[in-house]
Design a protein around this motif. Structure first.
Motif, PDB file in Angstrom:
ATOM      1  N   ALA A  51      18.126 -49.805  35.464  1.00 28.12           N
ATOM      2  CA  ALA A  51      17.836 -48.850  36.531  1.00 28.12           C
ATOM      3  C   ALA A  51      18.365 -47.466  36.170  1.00 28.12           C
ATOM      4  O   ALA A  51      19.357 -47.339  35.443  1.00 28.12           O
ATOM      5  N   HIS A  52      17.687 -46.441  36.700  1.00 31.57           N
ATOM      6  CA  HIS A  52      18.132 -45.049  36.525  1.00 31.57           C
ATOM      7  C   HIS A  52      17.604 -44.236  37.700  1.00 31.57           C
ATOM      8  O   HIS A  52      16.998 -44.777  38.619  1.00 31.57           O
ATOM      9  N   ASN A  53      17.867 -42.928  37.684  1.00 29.89           N
ATOM     10  CA  ASN A  53      17.415 -42.035  38.760  1.00 29.89           C
ATOM     11  C   ASN A  53      17.946 -42.454  40.126  1.00 29.89           C
ATOM     12  O   ASN A  53      17.232 -42.374  41.131  1.00 29.89           O
ATOM     13  N   THR A  54      19.187 -42.909  40.175  1.00 29.76           N
ATOM     14  CA  THR A  54      19.796 -43.336  41.424  1.00 29.76           C
ATOM     15  C   THR A  54      21.301 -43.204  41.298  1.00 29.76           C
ATOM     16  O   THR A  54      21.832 -43.087  40.187  1.00 29.76           O
ATOM     17  N   SER A  55      21.984 -43.240  42.404  1.00 30.35           N
ATOM     18  CA  SER A  55      23.447 -43.250  42.388  1.00 30.35           C
ATOM     19  C   SER A  55      23.921 -44.696  42.480  1.00 30.35           C
ATOM     20  O   SER A  55      23.155 -45.598  42.856  1.00 30.35           O
ATOM     21  N   LEU A  56      25.179 -44.902  42.162  1.00 30.37           N
ATOM     22  CA  LEU A  56      25.744 -46.246  42.271  1.00 30.37           C
ATOM     23  C   LEU A  56      25.640 -46.751  43.702  1.00 30.37           C
ATOM     24  O   LEU A  56      25.249 -47.900  43.937  1.00 30.37           O
ATOM     25  N   GLU A  57      25.943 -45.905  44.662  1.00 31.78           N
ATOM     26  CA  GLU A  57      25.905 -46.316  46.066  1.00 31.78           C
ATOM     27  C   GLU A  57      24.489 -46.697  46.499  1.00 31.78           C
ATOM     28  O   GLU A  57      24.295 -47.703  47.186  1.00 31.78           O
ATOM     29  N   GLU A  58      23.505 -45.889  46.095  1.00 37.75           N
ATOM     30  CA  GLU A  58      22.113 -46.210  46.436  1.00 37.75           C
ATOM     31  C   GLU A  58      21.670 -47.507  45.774  1.00 37.75           C
ATOM     32  O   GLU A  58      20.964 -48.318  46.390  1.00 37.75           O
ATOM     33  N   LEU A  59      22.075 -47.715  44.524  1.00 41.10           N
ATOM     34  CA  LEU A  59      21.695 -48.939  43.821  1.00 41.10           C
ATOM     35  C   LEU A  59      22.369 -50.152  44.443  1.00 41.10           C
ATOM     36  O   LEU A  59      21.743 -51.207  44.573  1.00 41.10           O
ATOM     37  N   GLN A  60      23.616 -50.011  44.844  1.00 43.87           N
ATOM     38  CA  GLN A  60      24.301 -51.129  45.507  1.00 43.87           C
ATOM     39  C   GLN A  60      23.549 -51.543  46.764  1.00 43.87           C
ATOM     40  O   GLN A  60      23.353 -52.731  47.016  1.00 43.87           O
ATOM     41  N   GLU A  77      25.803 -58.221  39.617  1.00 40.95           N
ATOM     42  CA  GLU A  77      26.814 -57.380  38.987  1.00 40.95           C
ATOM     43  C   GLU A  77      26.112 -56.118  38.504  1.00 40.95           C
ATOM     44  O   GLU A  77      25.087 -56.192  37.824  1.00 40.95           O
ATOM     45  N   ILE A  78      26.659 -54.967  38.862  1.00 41.61           N
ATOM     46  CA  ILE A  78      26.095 -53.690  38.434  1.00 41.61           C
ATOM     47  C   ILE A  78      27.048 -53.085  37.410  1.00 41.61           C
ATOM     48  O   ILE A  78      28.234 -52.915  37.671  1.00 41.61           O
ATOM     49  N   ILE A  79      26.495 -52.772  36.248  1.00 43.85           N
ATOM     50  CA  ILE A  79      27.261 -52.167  35.166  1.00 43.85           C
ATOM     51  C   ILE A  79      26.711 -50.770  34.949  1.00 43.85           C
ATOM     52  O   ILE A  79      25.512 -50.593  34.729  1.00 43.85           O
ATOM     53  N   GLU A  80      27.588 -49.770  35.045  1.00 48.67           N
ATOM     54  CA  GLU A  80      27.161 -48.390  34.817  1.00 48.67           C
ATOM     55  C   GLU A  80      27.321 -48.049  33.349  1.00 48.67           C
ATOM     56  O   GLU A  80      28.346 -48.338  32.739  1.00 48.67           O
ATOM     57  N   LEU A  81      26.288 -47.465  32.772  1.00 48.83           N
ATOM     58  CA  LEU A  81      26.265 -47.096  31.361  1.00 48.83           C
ATOM     59  C   LEU A  81      25.942 -45.611  31.267  1.00 48.83           C
ATOM     60  O   LEU A  81      24.974 -45.143  31.866  1.00 48.83           O
ATOM     61  N   SER A  82      26.760 -44.875  30.522  1.00 43.57           N
ATOM     62  CA  SER A  82      26.513 -43.448  30.299  1.00 43.57           C
ATOM     63  C   SER A  82      25.940 -43.280  28.902  1.00 43.57           C
ATOM     64  O   SER A  82      26.684 -43.247  27.921  1.00 43.57           O
ATOM     65  N   PRO A  83      24.620 -43.188  28.780  1.00 41.58           N
ATOM     66  CA  PRO A  83      24.000 -43.087  27.461  1.00 41.58           C
ATOM     67  C   PRO A  83      24.469 -41.839  26.711  1.00 41.58           C
ATOM     68  O   PRO A  83      24.502 -40.742  27.275  1.00 41.58           O
ATOM     69  N   ALA A  84      24.832 -42.024  25.461  1.00 40.25           N
ATOM     70  CA  ALA A  84      25.264 -40.908  24.622  1.00 40.25           C
ATOM     71  C   ALA A  84      24.324 -40.689  23.450  1.00 40.25           C
ATOM     72  O   ALA A  84      24.254 -39.591  22.910  1.00 40.25           O
ATOM     73  N   LEU A  85      23.586 -41.725  23.059  1.00 40.42           N
ATOM     74  CA  LEU A  85      22.684 -41.654  21.915  1.00 40.42           C
ATOM     75  C   LEU A  85      21.503 -42.566  22.205  1.00 40.42           C
ATOM     76  O   LEU A  85      21.684 -43.662  22.757  1.00 40.42           O
TER      77      LEU A  85
END
Length: 95
Positions: A51-60, A77-85
């Protein structure tokens, strides 16, 4: 970006009763531009969503609306990933 893991709970046998609602929930996520990909966890462990284009709270909140989650068919389980590459084909995820 988020990875949502939906692993079967002890209520796995109730999945058939809620499958239509779960599929509609997934389709809404795609229609809303939030879900990029969904699929099964092998072997027969549940499913996952990218998922993308959302906040953690909205996704929850969205995840809580999944009939599989609401009826305890899966544990979420929601895992947040900050793409760097990313490969050029996925460069849009770096924005």
């Amino acid at each position: 970006m988020f990875i949502v893991l939906l692993t079967f709970s002890d209520n796995k046998d109730q999945a058939g009763q809620h499958m239509a609602g779960h599929k509609a929930w997934i389709q809404r996520g795609f229609d809303d531009g939030v879900f990029l990909m969904s699929g099964s966890l092998s072997p027969n462990r549940g499913g996952g969503v990218l998922a993308h284009n959302t906040s953690l709270e909205e996704l929850q909140q969205r995840v809580q609306d999944d009939p599989f989650v609401a009826e305890n068919v899966v544990n979420a389980e929601i895992i947040e990933l900050s793409p760097a590459l990313a490969d050029d084909r996925l460069a849009f995820l770096l924005d």
